[in-house]
Design an enzyme around this catalytic site. Sequence first.
Site, PDB file in Angstrom:
ATOM      1  N   ASN B 408       0.832  -1.190   0.000  1.00 29.25           N
ATOM      2  CA  ASN B 408       0.000   0.000   0.000  1.00 29.25           C
ATOM      3  C   ASN B 408       0.878   1.256   0.000  1.00 29.25           C
ATOM      4  O   ASN B 408       1.011   1.923  -1.024  1.00 29.25           O
ATOM      5  CB  ASN B 408      -0.938  -0.024   1.221  1.00 29.25           C
ATOM      6  N   ASP B 409       1.527   1.544   1.134  1.00 35.48           N
ATOM      7  CA  ASP B 409       2.313   2.770   1.238  1.00 35.48           C
ATOM      8  C   ASP B 409       3.431   2.838   0.198  1.00 35.48           C
ATOM      9  O   ASP B 409       3.771   3.909  -0.282  1.00 35.48           O
ATOM     10  CB  ASP B 409       2.931   2.878   2.639  1.00 35.48           C
ATOM     11  N   THR B 410       4.006   1.677  -0.154  1.00 34.22           N
ATOM     12  CA  THR B 410       5.162   1.685  -1.057  1.00 34.22           C
ATOM     13  C   THR B 410       4.779   1.991  -2.502  1.00 34.22           C
ATOM     14  O   THR B 410       5.649   2.140  -3.348  1.00 34.22           O
ATOM     15  CB  THR B 410       5.902   0.333  -1.015  1.00 34.22           C
ATOM     16  N   ALA B 448       1.270   3.785   7.283  1.00 34.20           N
ATOM     17  CA  ALA B 448       1.482   5.220   7.468  1.00 34.20           C
ATOM     18  C   ALA B 448       0.178   5.933   7.785  1.00 34.20           C
ATOM     19  O   ALA B 448       0.174   7.099   8.147  1.00 34.20           O
ATOM     20  CB  ALA B 448       2.117   5.809   6.222  1.00 34.20           C
TER      21      ALA B 448
END
Lengths: 104, 481
Positions: B408-410, B448
Amino acid sequence: MLTTATLVASITVFVLAIFLGFELISKVPPTLHTPLMSGANAISGITIVGALILSNVEFNNGNPGTASWLAFIALVMATINVVGGFMVTNKMLEMIAGKKRGGN
Amino acid sequence: MVDSVVWDIGYLVSAALFIFGIKRLSSPRTAPQGNRLGAYGMFLAVLVTLVKMYSEGIIGFELIAAGLVLGTIIGYIMATTVEMTEMPELVALFNGFGGGASALVGLSEVLKRLQEGKIPDAGIELYATWIAIGLSGIVGWVTLTGSLMAMGKLRGGFYIPFTKKDDRGRRKWVSFPTWGPPWLNAVKGAILISCIALIGLTIQDPENYDYIYSLVGLSCLLGVLFVIPIGGADMPVVVSLLNSMSGIAAAFTGFVIGNNVLIIAGSMVGAAGLILTFIMCKAMNRTLTAVLFKSFGGGGRESVTRTKVGSDPEEVAMVCDGISKCVIIPGYGMAVSQAQHAVKEFADLLESHGVEVSYGIHPVAGRMPGHMNVLLAEASVPYEQLIEMDDINSELPETDVALVIGANDTVNPVARTGEGPLGGMPIIDADKARVVVIIKRSLSVGYAGVDNDLFYDDKTMMLFGDGKKMMNELNSSIKEL
């Protein structure tokens, strides 16, 4: 008996080893970050030597005293750190090596 | 009585083995050998210590034998039964044990000296020994409690025992707290200063047990407060830093017992661990201070209000038909659902249709650097197909399908804006591919705590569900085509 001379010698060793550690690794591929951390962590289990020395006490029929029980707990923890640490690192590296040979 | 030079030489060889071991661990080709060298060095150090004690007349072997046997059995069982997904937690736990052992050795030494009345007279010996014991205590206890916190955060939470099981046989799950008001840094500073002041007080009054136990308590508290504001996504950096600290704790313990091999190995691990910490921070494009003192993730989660219609595996299978290039971007979700074998099967299916498949590996994908590499290696994915972030990003504009599984965040494009918790973190440009397929359980935010625009993009197809289950359904849909 700790003298000024031995203390200075020890501090010299300490400082030089820190510089050595800084120079030792410069570029590490991300694949190896975890195994390197795990391997270095196993080496920091060297405190096992201290735990061994302090565990060398009279067992006294199960009543060696608080200090010795603490040393015993330290010994168990350090041994777990050392044995488990090297084994887990080896396990990770085997998988990485396996993939380098093209699988299996 | 053997000359003590013999033991010193033994320890020196052992220290040399550690130096070569660490050096070799940092290169892929020599890494397995490096690990073995480290293990031999450790074995030698233990052997030298035991033989030395034997030759000087052993006092009691019961605790030594029991400790070594018990530790070996526990360590062996933990190392052999661990799942690849749990590896980061285990490294954190072992690290905590290392730090805890150093702290306990220091405490044991102090109590022993107090019991036997062997307190050195005011002078160089008292100062040096007591400062060394105090420092190994502070660093060691912080490492122990900090590592335990890190382990909890890596796991994400824990099951409360004795609560009612739900229909899936699970107990109540409590996610691990991330909490850090701005004044917490001041509190941490105050505790650290108090700890150092306590070392001063123990030197003034070595026989006061209150000072000693206050030092232990405050250090433990400091470790907890140190890690609690840091988000789960930053845990790899924290564990690496704690690893460095456990080395330093061992080095201080070396001063306590007057043993050079502890000083050499400990300070070397401390320094090398710090360098590794910086390398890892650089991979995340964050500074160490930002990681440690600005809370990131967890707090202030945005609530997700937008919706997205999920696709089904048949649709995705049709999209994958006739493409020429596919990039698979794995994340922690792949590790959790153990989907790596299904992912490999998917790649094999596409390759049999002539599709070029590669994997885009974000440096901090998963909960540890290299986490994805190890998992995919377990599923026998060829090494050449694992491409690092910078290289895969130049290929993504020519990619037909980017399959994001459990990440997700990456891949969150918001990172490019340079604002918010993810601002400035380098990402994999999954959104540059012609079609993006995302396998994820829901639209919920990642570690995050930031919503991801990529999910709502028109070219994005969401497959909602467990990673392994969805991959298997996708594979059977492709086979049916």
